[in-house]
Design a protein around this motif. Structure first.
Motif: not given
Length: 265
Positions: A101, A104, A107-108, A111, A132, A135, A139, A195-196, A199, A201
């Motif tokens: 993966h 994080l 991934q943010l 998005a 989004n 996200a 961030w 964040a977890r 994001t 998955w």
């Protein structure tokens, strides 16, 4: 007058070391890729393979070259690499599939970028999905938090990007005093947990429709079972495995449903 015993000082240093390690692990997940192992079932010959299994150093491509053209596209035995032809006895054997993966923060970022693609079309601005926007909010919160703590430790305004600030904070953690370390631990839990959750998955987080015990806003709590954590997307409060029991009791009371005991400890 009270005196501090050597054992007390040793215990304090050990506790601080554990906190630094916990903070470091969570910060590294923000900037470093991680892997998870997913169990799967693959096919093999039911009995002994018709030929000995290839040496461990044999690549998958080398094993595939041993197949005759007419066998290409046919399922192969995971142990010897030869085709499992119709009529061959077969069995399923467990294997672990390793998935990597991205960090994080990456991934943010993806998005956020994805949410702005095509936003300035000829038909005018388009609304962005809620996920989004979450996200982007996550961030921004992480970026501001990293700038605050690196600035507080160094006594200067940092200008680096959030990834470099995270690396800088990790490097400086051993020099931080115990009180600031406790505050950093609290903030990093919020950053990491959010964040977890945002994001996610694999399995969507649980969303108990109860008010947050911190801000009293309903519908913003999200809970992940692996790793066990919860976050309020309204106020940013977060709970990990050491504190989520309090939140679990709050949810049980709000729901008034004993079934929820199976969800949270």
């Amino acid at each position: 007058m009270t005196t501090t015993r050597p054992q007390d000082r040793t215990d304090e240093r050990a506790a601080s070391s554990r906190v630094v390690e916990r903070i470091t692990d969570r910060l590294r997940e923000l900037i470093e890729p991680r892997t998870t192992s997913v169990p799967s079932w693959v096919r093999a010959h039911a009995g002994p393979c018709p030929v000995p299994p290839p040496a461990p150093s044999t690549s998958y491509a080398a094993a595939m070259r041993r197949l005759t053209p007419e066998h290409r596209g046919i399922p192969t035995c995971v142990e010897c690499g030869y085709a499992l032809r119709a009529g061959d006895g077969q069995r399923l054997v467990p294997r672990s599939h390793v998935v990597e993966h991205p960090p994080l923060l990456e991934q943010l970022h993806d998005a956020i970028v994805g949410s702005t693609a095509g936003a300035a079309s000829s038909s005018g601005p388009e609304s962005r999905p809620t996920a989004n926007l979450e996200a982007l909010d996550a961030w921004t919160t992480i970026d501001q938090g990293m700038r605050f703590w690196v600035g507080a430790i160094t006594n200067r305004q940092p200008a680096a990007d959030v990834e470099h600030l995270t690396v800088d904070l990790i490097r400086r953690l051993p020099t931080v005093d115990r009180d600031d370390l406790r505050c950093i631990d609290h903030d990093v839990l919020r950053f990491w947990a959010r964040a977890r959750v945002v994001t996610t998955w694999d399995t969507a987080p649980l969303k108990p429709h109860v008010p947050c015990m911190n801000c009293d806003v309903r519908g913003k709590l999200q809970v992940r079972l692996e790793p066990l954590l919860a976050v309020c997307l309204g106020c940013g409060a977060a709970w990990d495995s050491t504190t989520i029991g309090v939140l679990g009791e709050h949810i049980r009371i709000m729901l008034g449903d004993p079934i929820s005991e199976a969800v949270l400890p």
